[in-house]
Design an enzyme around this catalytic site. Structure first.
Site, PDB file in Angstrom:
ATOM      1  N   GLY A  59       6.149  -8.991  -5.618  1.00 42.98           N
ATOM      2  CA  GLY A  59       5.465  -8.046  -6.496  1.00 42.98           C
ATOM      3  C   GLY A  59       5.489  -6.634  -5.945  1.00 42.98           C
ATOM      4  CD  GLU A 114       4.484 -15.381  -6.118  1.00 36.49           C
ATOM      5  OE1 GLU A 114       4.842 -14.207  -6.125  1.00 36.49           O
ATOM      6  OE2 GLU A 114       3.807 -15.877  -7.039  1.00 36.49           O
TER       7      GLU A 114
HETATM    8  O1  LIG Z   1       2.773 -13.443  -8.559  1.00 34.26           O
HETATM    9  C1  LIG Z   1       3.525 -12.515  -8.421  1.00 34.26           C
HETATM   10  C2  LIG Z   1       4.985 -12.604  -8.684  1.00 34.26           C
HETATM   11  O2  LIG Z   1       5.333 -13.872  -9.159  1.00 34.26           O
HETATM   12  C3  LIG Z   1       3.007 -11.194  -7.966  1.00 34.26           C
HETATM   13  O3  LIG Z   1       2.421 -11.347  -6.706  1.00 34.26           O
HETATM   14  C4  LIG Z   1       1.994 -10.730  -8.978  1.00 34.26           C
HETATM   15  O4  LIG Z   1       2.649 -10.600 -10.232  1.00 34.26           O
HETATM   16  C5  LIG Z   1       1.371  -9.396  -8.584  1.00 34.26           C
HETATM   17  O5  LIG Z   1       2.313  -8.379  -8.594  1.00 34.26           O
HETATM   18  P1  LIG Z   1       1.939  -6.859  -8.390  1.00 34.26           P
HETATM   19  O6  LIG Z   1       1.586  -6.683  -6.938  1.00 34.26           O
HETATM   20  O7  LIG Z   1       3.186  -6.132  -8.800  1.00 34.26           O
HETATM   21  O8  LIG Z   1       0.778  -6.536  -9.301  1.00 34.26           O
END
Ligand SMILES: O=C(CO)[C@H](O)[C@H](O)COP(=O)(O)O
Length: 257
Positions: free
Chosen positions: A36, A113
């Site tokens: 992310g 994740e």
């Molecule tokens: O789960 C994720 C990806 O699969 C990311 O950690 C989540 O979308 C948060 O992203 P960002 O830091 O851009 O808000």
């Protein structure tokens, strides 16, 4: 001196810096790096801990993006198969509730994740203040990201709907490619929207979704995170703990704000 960032970026950086300062200690050797737009600041702060400490460490990525972050930062890349026990994993989130249940998978990486979250002795979330929520489904309206096997996907979508989803579309790639988003594992991503009654019992919903044939992983993380760090607009960081306790810490002089 730190670079001046737009407010949301500054909040992400605050959260990331604070989480690294609190949880990535010199003795930690195996570190999980999430996905992310907040995670680059995690890597930035770890790099700032210095070459001496980082040369003795190995970094495990949750996907293509974090692998590149690790390589580009000159850190040592490792594989979860070599290091199935991780000292600490830090990752972003799409929404986090009062009990540290969270929605993840906005970037379609929820399977890897979750592997890295569960493999870690300590799993920490980092996000800006918009991700802080009393109950899941309040601020994140895109649904629960699911990774599903392509074979039989239409059947799987029906099963998801039978669990109460009001919508369960395949995530589409958009202008860059005709067709569905394909995960780092070669699977499809579904964004399943459920009514509040289901979202407010995330562990139950997670259990029901995981039981479906074709569902590889669910972007609901329940009872995994040890703490969540939220960067705020005023330059402070809110730390939320598993028992619902919250504390506010001011950003250090010359830090991320
Ligand atoms: O789960 C994720 C990806 O699969 C990311 O950690 C989540 O979308 C948060 O992203 P960002 O830091 O851009 O808000």
């Amino acid at each position: 001196m730190s670079t001046k960032l737009a407010p949301i970026e500054a909040a992400k950086r605050l959260a990331a810096y604070s989480a690294v300062d609190h949880h990535v200690h010199e003795q930690h050797r195996v570190i999980g790096i999430g996905s992310g737009s907040t995670v680059p600041y995690v890597v930035e702060r770890i790099v700032a801990q210095g070459e001496d400490v980082n040369r003795n460490r190995v970094f495990i990525p949750t996907g293509f993006q974090s692998k590149n972050l690790i390589v580009d930062a000159g850190l040592v890349l490792g594989d979860i198969e070599q290091f199935p026990e991780i000292d600490v994993t830090i990752d972003g989130a799409d929404e986090v509730d009062d009990h540290l249940n969270c929605i993840k998978g906005g970037g379609g990486c929820q399977y890897r994740e979750k592997v890295l979250a569960e493999a870690a002795k300590t799993f920490i979330l980092v996000a800006d203040y918009r991700k802080k929520s009393p109950a899941l489904g309040t601020t994140w309206s895109h649904g629960v990201p699911l990774e599903i096997v392509p074979f039989g996907y239409a059947r799987c979508l029906r099963s998801i709907t039978a669990l109460g989803a009001t919508r369960a579309p395949l995530r589409m790639a958009g202008a860059a490619k005709a067709g569905p988003v394909v995960s780092d594992n070669g699977n499809f991503i579904v964004d399943a929207v459920f009514p509040d009654a289901r979202m407010h019992q995330p562990a139950e919903l997670l259990r029901d979704l995981k039981a479906l044939t074709g569902v590889v992983e669910v972007g609901l993380f329940c009872g995994v995170a040890k703490a969540a760090y939220f960067g705020n607009e005023d330059g402070s960081v809110t730390i939320r703990h598993t028992d619902g306790r919250e504390e506010e810490v001011a950003a250090h002089e010359g830090d991320a704000h």
